[in-house]
Scaffold this motif. Structure first.
Motif, PDB file in Angstrom:
ATOM      1  N   GLY A 196       0.788  -1.236   0.000  1.00 44.16           N
ATOM      2  CA  GLY A 196       0.000   0.000   0.000  1.00 44.16           C
ATOM      3  C   GLY A 196       0.811   1.273   0.000  1.00 44.16           C
ATOM      4  N   PHE A 197       2.141   1.171  -0.110  1.00 43.58           N
ATOM      5  CA  PHE A 197       2.991   2.359  -0.143  1.00 43.58           C
ATOM      6  C   PHE A 197       3.238   2.736  -1.614  1.00 43.58           C
ATOM      7  N   THR A 198       2.628   3.826  -2.048  1.00 41.80           N
ATOM      8  CA  THR A 198       2.775   4.246  -3.439  1.00 41.80           C
ATOM      9  C   THR A 198       4.132   4.902  -3.669  1.00 41.80           C
ATOM     10  N   GLU A 199       4.509   5.011  -4.941  1.00 46.57           N
ATOM     11  CA  GLU A 199       5.789   5.613  -5.298  1.00 46.57           C
ATOM     12  C   GLU A 199       5.848   7.075  -4.842  1.00 46.57           C
ATOM     13  N   GLU A 200       4.769   7.790  -5.029  1.00 53.68           N
ATOM     14  CA  GLU A 200       4.727   9.207  -4.629  1.00 53.68           C
ATOM     15  C   GLU A 200       4.886   9.345  -3.124  1.00 53.68           C
ATOM     16  N   TRP A 201       4.241   8.465  -2.356  1.00 51.40           N
ATOM     17  CA  TRP A 201       4.333   8.535  -0.900  1.00 51.40           C
ATOM     18  C   TRP A 201       5.746   8.206  -0.445  1.00 51.40           C
ATOM     19  N   LEU A 202       6.381   7.195  -1.056  1.00 46.38           N
ATOM     20  CA  LEU A 202       7.742   6.821  -0.679  1.00 46.38           C
ATOM     21  C   LEU A 202       8.739   7.942  -0.959  1.00 46.38           C
TER      22      LEU A 202
END
Length: 368
Positions: A196-202
Protein backbone atom coordinates in the motif's frame (compact mmCIF):
# COMPACT_ATOMS: atom_id res chain seq x y z
CA UNK A 1 -63.39 -17.57 5.54
CA UNK A 2 -66.84 -17.83 4.04
CA UNK A 3 -67.29 -16.75 0.45
CA UNK A 4 -69.90 -14.16 1.43
CA UNK A 5 -67.45 -12.28 3.64
CA UNK A 6 -64.57 -12.59 1.15
CA UNK A 7 -66.68 -11.38 -1.83
CA UNK A 8 -68.58 -8.73 0.18
CA UNK A 9 -71.94 -10.47 -0.45
CA UNK A 10 -73.38 -10.22 3.06
CA UNK A 11 -77.06 -9.44 2.92
CA UNK A 12 -79.14 -7.88 5.68
CA UNK A 13 -82.31 -9.58 6.85
CA UNK A 14 -85.60 -7.82 7.57
CA UNK A 15 -87.75 -5.49 5.48
CA UNK A 16 -87.39 -2.29 7.47
CA UNK A 17 -84.28 -0.11 7.60
CA UNK A 18 -83.84 -0.42 11.37
CA UNK A 19 -84.20 -4.18 11.23
CA UNK A 20 -81.66 -4.43 8.37
CA UNK A 21 -79.10 -2.28 10.20
CA UNK A 22 -79.54 -4.28 13.38
CA UNK A 23 -79.01 -7.47 11.40
CA UNK A 24 -75.78 -6.16 9.81
CA UNK A 25 -74.45 -4.94 13.15
CA UNK A 26 -75.16 -8.35 14.68
CA UNK A 27 -73.34 -10.14 11.83
CA UNK A 28 -70.33 -7.79 12.12
CA UNK A 29 -70.19 -8.34 15.88
CA UNK A 30 -70.30 -12.09 15.49
CA UNK A 31 -67.69 -11.98 12.73
CA UNK A 32 -65.34 -9.85 14.86
CA UNK A 33 -65.14 -12.53 17.53
CA UNK A 34 -65.02 -15.41 15.07
CA UNK A 35 -61.94 -17.61 14.65
CA UNK A 36 -61.65 -16.78 10.95
CA UNK A 37 -61.46 -13.04 11.62
CA UNK A 38 -58.80 -13.51 14.32
CA UNK A 39 -56.66 -15.65 11.99
CA UNK A 40 -56.93 -13.05 9.23
CA UNK A 41 -55.99 -10.28 11.64
CA UNK A 42 -52.96 -12.24 12.87
CA UNK A 43 -51.80 -12.81 9.31
CA UNK A 44 -52.00 -9.09 8.56
CA UNK A 45 -50.02 -8.26 11.70
CA UNK A 46 -47.38 -10.87 10.89
CA UNK A 47 -47.09 -9.51 7.38
CA UNK A 48 -46.44 -6.04 8.78
CA UNK A 49 -43.76 -7.46 11.11
CA UNK A 50 -41.68 -8.95 8.21
CA UNK A 51 -41.16 -12.26 9.98
CA UNK A 52 -39.19 -13.77 7.13
CA UNK A 53 -36.74 -10.88 7.13
CA UNK A 54 -36.47 -10.99 10.90
CA UNK A 55 -35.87 -14.74 10.83
CA UNK A 56 -33.12 -14.31 8.25
CA UNK A 57 -31.60 -11.52 10.32
CA UNK A 58 -31.70 -13.59 13.52
CA UNK A 59 -30.17 -16.56 11.69
CA UNK A 60 -27.41 -14.35 10.26
CA UNK A 61 -26.63 -12.94 13.69
CA UNK A 62 -26.35 -16.47 15.08
CA UNK A 63 -23.99 -17.51 12.28
CA UNK A 64 -21.91 -14.34 12.74
CA UNK A 65 -21.64 -14.98 16.48
CA UNK A 66 -20.47 -18.55 15.83
CA UNK A 67 -17.92 -17.30 13.29
CA UNK A 68 -16.68 -14.65 15.73
CA UNK A 69 -16.06 -17.33 18.35
CA UNK A 70 -14.09 -19.47 15.88
CA UNK A 71 -12.06 -16.44 14.71
CA UNK A 72 -11.18 -15.49 18.29
CA UNK A 73 -10.02 -19.06 18.93
CA UNK A 74 -7.75 -19.03 15.87
CA UNK A 75 -6.39 -15.60 16.84
CA UNK A 76 -5.57 -16.91 20.32
CA UNK A 77 -3.49 -19.72 18.78
CA UNK A 78 -1.48 -17.26 16.69
CA UNK A 79 -0.99 -14.75 19.49
CA UNK A 80 0.12 -17.37 22.01
CA UNK A 81 2.33 -19.20 19.45
CA UNK A 82 0.30 -22.38 19.77
CA UNK A 83 0.15 -25.03 17.00
CA UNK A 84 -2.88 -24.96 14.72
CA UNK A 85 -3.55 -28.60 15.61
CA UNK A 86 -4.93 -27.29 18.93
CA UNK A 87 -7.79 -25.57 17.09
CA UNK A 88 -10.17 -28.54 17.06
CA UNK A 89 -9.47 -29.40 20.70
CA UNK A 90 -10.11 -25.83 21.86
CA UNK A 91 -13.41 -25.67 19.97
CA UNK A 92 -14.48 -29.00 21.47
CA UNK A 93 -13.61 -27.71 24.94
CA UNK A 94 -15.66 -24.53 24.44
CA UNK A 95 -18.63 -26.53 23.19
CA UNK A 96 -18.51 -28.69 26.32
CA UNK A 97 -18.48 -25.49 28.37
CA UNK A 98 -21.71 -24.43 26.68
CA UNK A 99 -20.44 -22.11 23.94
CA UNK A 100 -22.12 -22.27 20.53
CA UNK A 101 -19.28 -22.78 18.04
CA UNK A 102 -21.36 -23.80 15.02
CA UNK A 103 -20.41 -26.62 12.67
CA UNK A 104 -17.97 -24.97 10.23
CA UNK A 105 -14.32 -23.81 10.29
CA UNK A 106 -13.25 -26.36 12.90
CA UNK A 107 -10.23 -27.87 11.11
CA UNK A 108 -6.62 -26.80 11.48
CA UNK A 109 -6.59 -25.85 7.80
CA UNK A 110 -9.45 -23.42 8.42
CA UNK A 111 -7.53 -22.04 11.40
CA UNK A 112 -4.51 -21.38 9.17
CA UNK A 113 -6.62 -19.51 6.61
CA UNK A 114 -8.36 -17.52 9.35
CA UNK A 115 -5.05 -16.36 10.80
CA UNK A 116 -3.80 -15.43 7.33
CA UNK A 117 -6.96 -13.39 6.77
CA UNK A 118 -6.68 -11.65 10.14
CA UNK A 119 -3.00 -10.87 9.54
CA UNK A 120 -3.78 -9.42 6.13
CA UNK A 121 -6.56 -7.22 7.51
CA UNK A 122 -4.37 -6.02 10.40
CA UNK A 123 -1.51 -5.26 8.01
CA UNK A 124 -3.80 -3.24 5.74
CA UNK A 125 -5.06 -1.19 8.69
CA UNK A 126 -1.52 -0.54 9.96
CA UNK A 127 -0.25 0.47 6.53
CA UNK A 128 -3.29 2.69 5.99
CA UNK A 129 -2.62 4.40 9.32
CA UNK A 130 1.04 4.99 8.40
CA UNK A 131 0.11 6.36 4.97
CA UNK A 132 -2.70 8.57 6.30
CA UNK A 133 -0.54 10.10 9.04
CA UNK A 134 2.40 10.56 6.63
CA UNK A 135 4.73 8.90 9.15
CA UNK A 136 8.41 8.69 8.24
CA UNK A 137 9.31 5.19 7.15
CA UNK A 138 12.42 3.11 7.79
CA UNK A 139 12.92 -0.24 6.05
CA UNK A 140 15.16 -3.02 7.38
CA UNK A 141 15.78 -6.11 5.26
CA UNK A 142 17.74 -9.28 5.88
CA UNK A 143 18.34 -12.32 3.73
CA UNK A 144 17.38 -15.76 4.93
CA UNK A 145 17.07 -19.31 3.64
CA UNK A 146 13.84 -21.28 3.95
CA UNK A 147 13.59 -24.93 4.97
CA UNK A 148 13.33 -25.80 1.29
CA UNK A 149 16.71 -24.07 0.73
CA UNK A 150 15.16 -21.17 -1.16
CA UNK A 151 16.53 -17.67 -0.78
CA UNK A 152 14.15 -15.24 0.87
CA UNK A 153 14.15 -11.66 2.11
CA UNK A 154 12.67 -10.55 5.44
CA UNK A 155 11.17 -7.06 5.21
CA UNK A 156 10.66 -5.11 8.44
CA UNK A 157 9.39 -1.57 8.90
CA UNK A 158 9.84 1.03 11.59
CA UNK A 159 7.24 3.78 11.65
CA UNK A 160 4.75 5.56 13.86
CA UNK A 161 1.28 3.99 13.94
CA UNK A 162 -1.63 6.30 14.84
CA UNK A 163 0.84 8.99 15.88
CA UNK A 164 2.48 6.86 18.59
CA UNK A 165 6.12 6.01 19.25
CA UNK A 166 7.82 4.45 16.19
CA UNK A 167 8.01 0.67 16.45
CA UNK A 168 9.32 -2.25 14.41
CA UNK A 169 6.77 -4.16 12.34
CA UNK A 170 7.19 -7.31 10.30
CA UNK A 171 5.85 -6.70 6.79
CA UNK A 172 6.55 -9.68 4.54
CA UNK A 173 8.75 -12.67 3.78
CA UNK A 174 9.59 -12.35 0.08
CA UNK A 175 10.98 -15.27 -1.90
CA UNK A 176 13.84 -14.20 -4.17
CA UNK A 177 14.30 -15.51 -7.67
CA UNK A 178 17.89 -14.26 -7.67
CA UNK A 179 20.28 -12.69 -5.17
CA UNK A 180 21.46 -9.99 -7.54
CA UNK A 181 21.09 -6.39 -6.39
CA UNK A 182 18.68 -5.48 -9.18
CA UNK A 183 16.38 -8.41 -8.33
CA UNK A 184 16.47 -7.65 -4.59
CA UNK A 185 15.61 -4.00 -5.29
CA UNK A 186 12.73 -4.98 -7.55
CA UNK A 187 11.37 -7.49 -5.02
CA UNK A 188 11.55 -4.91 -2.22
CA UNK A 189 9.76 -2.19 -4.18
CA UNK A 190 7.07 -4.63 -5.33
CA UNK A 191 6.57 -5.69 -1.72
CA UNK A 192 6.12 -2.08 -0.56
CA UNK A 193 3.79 -1.28 -3.45
CA UNK A 194 1.65 -4.36 -2.78
CA UNK A 195 1.42 -3.43 0.90
CA UNK A 196 0.00 0.00 0.00
CA UNK A 197 2.99 2.36 -0.14
CA UNK A 198 2.78 4.25 -3.44
CA UNK A 199 5.79 5.61 -5.30
CA UNK A 200 4.73 9.21 -4.63
CA UNK A 201 4.33 8.54 -0.90
CA UNK A 202 7.74 6.82 -0.68
CA UNK A 203 9.43 9.78 -2.36
CA UNK A 204 8.19 12.01 0.46
CA UNK A 205 8.33 9.77 3.52
CA UNK A 206 10.90 6.96 3.06
CA UNK A 207 13.88 8.21 5.07
CA UNK A 208 16.20 5.24 5.81
CA UNK A 209 17.24 1.83 4.55
CA UNK A 210 19.05 -0.68 6.82
CA UNK A 211 20.67 -4.01 5.90
CA UNK A 212 23.67 -6.19 6.63
CA UNK A 213 27.12 -5.37 5.29
CA UNK A 214 27.11 -7.74 2.31
CA UNK A 215 28.48 -6.23 -0.88
CA UNK A 216 25.25 -6.93 -2.72
CA UNK A 217 23.48 -4.74 -0.17
CA UNK A 218 25.91 -1.89 0.55
CA UNK A 219 28.21 -2.09 -2.47
CA UNK A 220 29.34 1.38 -3.57
CA UNK A 221 28.90 0.75 -7.30
CA UNK A 222 25.79 -1.36 -7.74
CA UNK A 223 24.56 -2.44 -4.30
CA UNK A 224 20.91 -2.32 -3.32
CA UNK A 225 21.51 0.75 -1.13
CA UNK A 226 23.27 2.57 -3.97
CA UNK A 227 20.45 1.80 -6.40
CA UNK A 228 17.82 2.95 -3.92
CA UNK A 229 19.59 6.25 -3.13
CA UNK A 230 19.77 6.97 -6.85
CA UNK A 231 16.01 6.58 -7.01
CA UNK A 232 15.25 8.23 -3.66
CA UNK A 233 17.86 11.01 -3.15
CA UNK A 234 16.79 11.74 0.44
CA UNK A 235 17.22 8.13 1.56
CA UNK A 236 19.70 7.49 4.38
CA UNK A 237 21.42 4.06 4.30
CA UNK A 238 22.83 2.31 7.37
CA UNK A 239 24.75 -0.87 8.19
CA UNK A 240 22.68 -2.83 10.75
CA UNK A 241 24.15 -2.48 14.26
CA UNK A 242 23.40 -6.13 15.12
CA UNK A 243 25.45 -7.30 12.15
CA UNK A 244 28.22 -4.85 13.08
CA UNK A 245 28.29 -6.26 16.60
CA UNK A 246 28.52 -9.79 15.23
CA UNK A 247 31.47 -8.83 13.04
CA UNK A 248 33.18 -7.07 15.97
CA UNK A 249 32.77 -10.10 18.22
CA UNK A 250 34.02 -12.41 15.47
CA UNK A 251 37.15 -10.28 14.99
CA UNK A 252 37.75 -10.15 18.74
CA UNK A 253 37.47 -13.93 19.06
CA UNK A 254 39.98 -14.38 16.24
CA UNK A 255 42.45 -12.06 17.98
CA UNK A 256 42.06 -13.30 21.59
CA UNK A 257 43.10 -16.95 21.64
CA UNK A 258 42.13 -17.45 25.28
CA UNK A 259 38.49 -17.10 24.31
CA UNK A 260 38.78 -20.40 22.45
CA UNK A 261 39.49 -22.18 25.75
CA UNK A 262 36.39 -20.65 27.28
CA UNK A 263 34.37 -21.64 24.20
CA UNK A 264 35.57 -25.24 24.45
CA UNK A 265 34.73 -25.25 28.15
CA UNK A 266 31.12 -24.20 27.55
CA UNK A 267 30.84 -26.63 24.65
CA UNK A 268 31.82 -29.43 27.04
CA UNK A 269 29.19 -28.30 29.54
CA UNK A 270 26.57 -28.14 26.78
CA UNK A 271 27.39 -31.59 25.42
CA UNK A 272 27.50 -33.08 28.89
CA UNK A 273 23.80 -32.38 29.49
CA UNK A 274 22.37 -32.24 25.97
CA UNK A 275 23.60 -35.75 25.14
CA UNK A 276 22.70 -37.47 28.42
CA UNK A 277 19.25 -37.60 29.97
CA UNK A 278 20.76 -39.13 33.11
CA UNK A 279 23.07 -36.17 33.67
CA UNK A 280 20.17 -33.77 33.07
CA UNK A 281 18.02 -35.53 35.67
CA UNK A 282 20.85 -35.54 38.17
CA UNK A 283 21.45 -31.82 37.57
CA UNK A 284 17.78 -31.06 38.23
CA UNK A 285 17.96 -33.16 41.37
CA UNK A 286 20.99 -31.20 42.57
CA UNK A 287 19.20 -27.94 41.86
CA UNK A 288 16.12 -29.12 43.77
CA UNK A 289 18.33 -30.14 46.69
CA UNK A 290 19.86 -26.64 46.80
CA UNK A 291 16.66 -24.80 45.95
CA UNK A 292 18.37 -23.09 43.03
CA UNK A 293 17.44 -22.50 39.42
CA UNK A 294 18.75 -24.30 36.34
CA UNK A 295 18.65 -22.62 32.92
CA UNK A 296 19.16 -24.27 29.57
CA UNK A 297 22.80 -24.15 28.48
CA UNK A 298 23.31 -23.55 24.77
CA UNK A 299 26.27 -23.03 22.48
CA UNK A 300 28.36 -19.88 22.32
CA UNK A 301 30.13 -17.90 19.61
CA UNK A 302 28.70 -19.90 16.72
CA UNK A 303 26.36 -18.83 13.92
CA UNK A 304 23.81 -17.47 16.38
CA UNK A 305 23.55 -13.87 17.52
CA UNK A 306 25.65 -12.52 20.38
CA UNK A 307 22.53 -12.47 22.55
CA UNK A 308 22.38 -16.28 22.33
CA UNK A 309 25.94 -16.55 23.61
CA UNK A 310 25.11 -14.17 26.44
CA UNK A 311 22.11 -16.30 27.43
CA UNK A 312 24.28 -19.41 27.46
CA UNK A 313 26.94 -17.82 29.67
CA UNK A 314 24.24 -16.39 31.95
CA UNK A 315 22.66 -19.86 32.18
CA UNK A 316 25.95 -21.36 33.39
CA UNK A 317 26.40 -18.50 35.85
CA UNK A 318 22.88 -18.89 37.23
CA UNK A 319 23.20 -22.67 37.46
CA UNK A 320 26.67 -22.53 39.08
CA UNK A 321 25.65 -23.99 42.46
CA UNK A 322 23.67 -26.84 40.91
CA UNK A 323 26.49 -27.63 38.47
CA UNK A 324 29.07 -27.65 41.25
CA UNK A 325 26.91 -29.93 43.43
CA UNK A 326 26.27 -32.30 40.52
CA UNK A 327 29.99 -32.54 39.74
CA UNK A 328 30.77 -33.29 43.39
CA UNK A 329 28.02 -35.93 43.62
CA UNK A 330 29.11 -37.56 40.36
CA UNK A 331 32.76 -37.61 41.44
CA UNK A 332 31.80 -39.56 44.55
CA UNK A 333 29.21 -41.79 42.86
CA UNK A 334 30.35 -45.41 43.28
CA UNK A 335 28.13 -46.56 40.41
CA UNK A 336 30.14 -44.55 37.90
CA UNK A 337 33.26 -46.07 36.46
CA UNK A 338 36.51 -44.17 36.63
CA UNK A 339 36.43 -43.78 32.87
CA UNK A 340 32.99 -42.14 32.94
CA UNK A 341 34.07 -39.83 35.75
CA UNK A 342 37.13 -38.82 33.80
CA UNK A 343 35.45 -38.47 30.43
CA UNK A 344 32.18 -36.91 31.45
CA UNK A 345 32.93 -34.84 34.50
CA UNK A 346 36.62 -34.28 35.21
CA UNK A 347 37.36 -33.35 31.63
CA UNK A 348 34.52 -30.82 31.54
CA UNK A 349 35.62 -29.32 34.86
CA UNK A 350 39.32 -29.07 34.15
CA UNK A 351 39.52 -28.50 30.41
CA UNK A 352 39.45 -24.77 30.93
CA UNK A 353 40.96 -24.39 34.37
CA UNK A 354 44.09 -26.41 33.59
CA UNK A 355 44.71 -24.91 30.15
CA UNK A 356 47.96 -22.98 29.92
CA UNK A 357 47.58 -19.19 30.20
CA UNK A 358 43.89 -19.64 30.91
CA UNK A 359 41.63 -19.22 33.91
CA UNK A 360 42.71 -20.72 37.22
CA UNK A 361 39.40 -21.45 38.94
CA UNK A 362 35.76 -21.80 38.08
CA UNK A 363 34.94 -18.48 39.77
CA UNK A 364 37.57 -16.55 37.85
CA UNK A 365 36.47 -18.28 34.65
CA UNK A 366 32.86 -17.21 35.05
CA UNK A 367 33.74 -13.72 36.28
CA UNK A 368 35.91 -13.22 33.20
Amino acid sequence: MSEEWVQFKIQASGSSRSTSLASLRNKIRRHEVSRAHKIAQELIEKGEQDLVGNMVKALSETVFAETDSVFRTAYYLAKMSRPFTDHESLIELQEKNGANMGTNLHSRYSSTKIVEHIAKEMQEKIVQSIVTCSSKLSVLIDEATSLSHKSAMIVNLKASVDGGTPEFLFLELVELESQRAVDIEEALLNCLDTAGFTEEWLQKNWVSFVSDGASVMLGKNSGVATRLTARYPNLFTWHCMNHRLELAVSDAVDEVQAVNHFKVFLEKIHNLYSQSNKNSRELLGAAKELGSQVLKIGRVLNTRWVASSFRSVKAVWTSYEALNRHFENAAGDPTRSSKKKRDKLTEAWHVECKAKNSFVTWDSCMMH
